[in-house]
Design an enzyme around this catalytic site. Structure first.
Site, PDB file in Angstrom:
ATOM      1  N   ASN A  48      32.886  34.169  51.707  1.00  0.00           N
ATOM      2  CA  ASN A  48      34.541  34.116  51.300  1.00  0.00           C
ATOM      3  C   ASN A  48      34.977  33.712  53.742  1.00  0.00           C
ATOM      4  OD1 ASN A  48      31.988  36.148  52.514  1.00  0.00           O
ATOM      5  ND2 ASN A  48      34.124  37.702  53.202  1.00  0.00           N
ATOM      6  N   ILE A  49      35.762  33.006  53.905  1.00  0.00           N
ATOM      7  CA  ILE A  49      37.004  33.188  54.695  1.00  0.00           C
ATOM      8  C   ILE A  49      38.131  34.532  54.511  1.00  0.00           C
ATOM      9  CG2 ILE A  49      37.742  31.234  55.869  1.00  0.00           C
ATOM     10  CD1 ILE A  49      35.183  31.216  55.047  1.00  0.00           C
ATOM     11  N   ASN A  51      40.836  35.814  57.149  1.00  0.00           N
ATOM     12  CA  ASN A  51      41.723  35.661  57.805  1.00  0.00           C
ATOM     13  C   ASN A  51      42.726  37.238  58.588  1.00  0.00           C
ATOM     14  OD1 ASN A  51      45.103  34.426  58.289  1.00  0.00           O
ATOM     15  ND2 ASN A  51      43.574  33.096  57.830  1.00  0.00           N
ATOM     16  N   GLU A  61      33.739  32.982  45.440  1.00  0.00           N
ATOM     17  CA  GLU A  61      34.184  32.677  44.129  1.00  0.00           C
ATOM     18  C   GLU A  61      34.684  31.259  44.063  1.00  0.00           C
ATOM     19  OE1 GLU A  61      33.442  36.955  43.761  1.00  0.00           O
ATOM     20  OE2 GLU A  61      34.570  35.824  45.155  1.00  0.00           O
ATOM     21  N   CYS A  92      36.260  39.904  42.469  1.00  0.00           N
ATOM     22  CA  CYS A  92      37.602  40.959  42.344  1.00  0.00           C
ATOM     23  C   CYS A  92      38.539  39.806  40.977  1.00  0.00           C
ATOM     24  CB  CYS A  92      38.076  40.328  43.367  1.00  0.00           C
ATOM     25  SG  CYS A  92      38.993  38.762  43.780  1.00  0.00           S
TER      26      CYS A  92
END
Length: 150
Positions: A48-49, A51, A61, A92
């Site tokens: 996960n990235i 912001n 994913e 999710c």
């Protein structure tokens, strides 16, 4: 769903653990790692990235899928997802729809708790396996765009 050997499953789950190291999660502090298995045995990892503009965040994913698809890989045989918590986590809703775009409804999704490799934890407490179809029942996919219009 084709049977995935325990050895292959564990290799895929291990790759999802490794993928967490690439996470950028300064806001949620919730690292997630994902690993996709291709038909030829290649594993594509994603993390996960986050912001500062939360809408710009991309889940592990989707990172893995985008990496694979942008390099020409569009077929997958399994997905593994993990985090830093003991309980299993599932993709999710947004990720489920993207997974559905590129993965067969009977493809297995291995959701591994952070304690997956701990021999002292009961197996059913550290791994949950569902198909894409089970994760996203009554889903809408590319084939629906080909249905005749009235």
């Amino acid at each position: 769903m084709d049977k995935i050997s325990d050895e292959t499953r564990d290799r895929l789950i291990k790759a999802s653990f490794e993928a967490k190291d690439g996470a950028y999660s300064p806001y949620s502090k919730f690292r997630v790692g994902a690993a996709l298995l291709t038909p030829n045995g290649e594993i594509i990892k994603g993390a996960n990235i986050e912001n500062a503009s939360y809408g710009g965040t991309i889940c592990a994913e989707r990172t893995a899928i985008v990496k694979a698809v942008s390099e020409g890989t569009r077929k997958f045989v399994a997905l593994a997802v993990t985090s830093d918590v003991a309980s299993t986590i599932s993709p999710c809703g947004f990720c489920r729809q993207v997974i559905r775009e590129f993965c067969a409804l009977d493809m297995p999704v291995f959701m591994a708790g952070a304690n997956f490799f701990d021999a002292n934890v009961k197996p059913d407490a550290k791994l949950k396996v569902m198909t894409v179809g089970e994760l996203l029942p009554e889903s809408f996919g590319p084939e629906h765009l080909e249905l005749p219009r009235i």
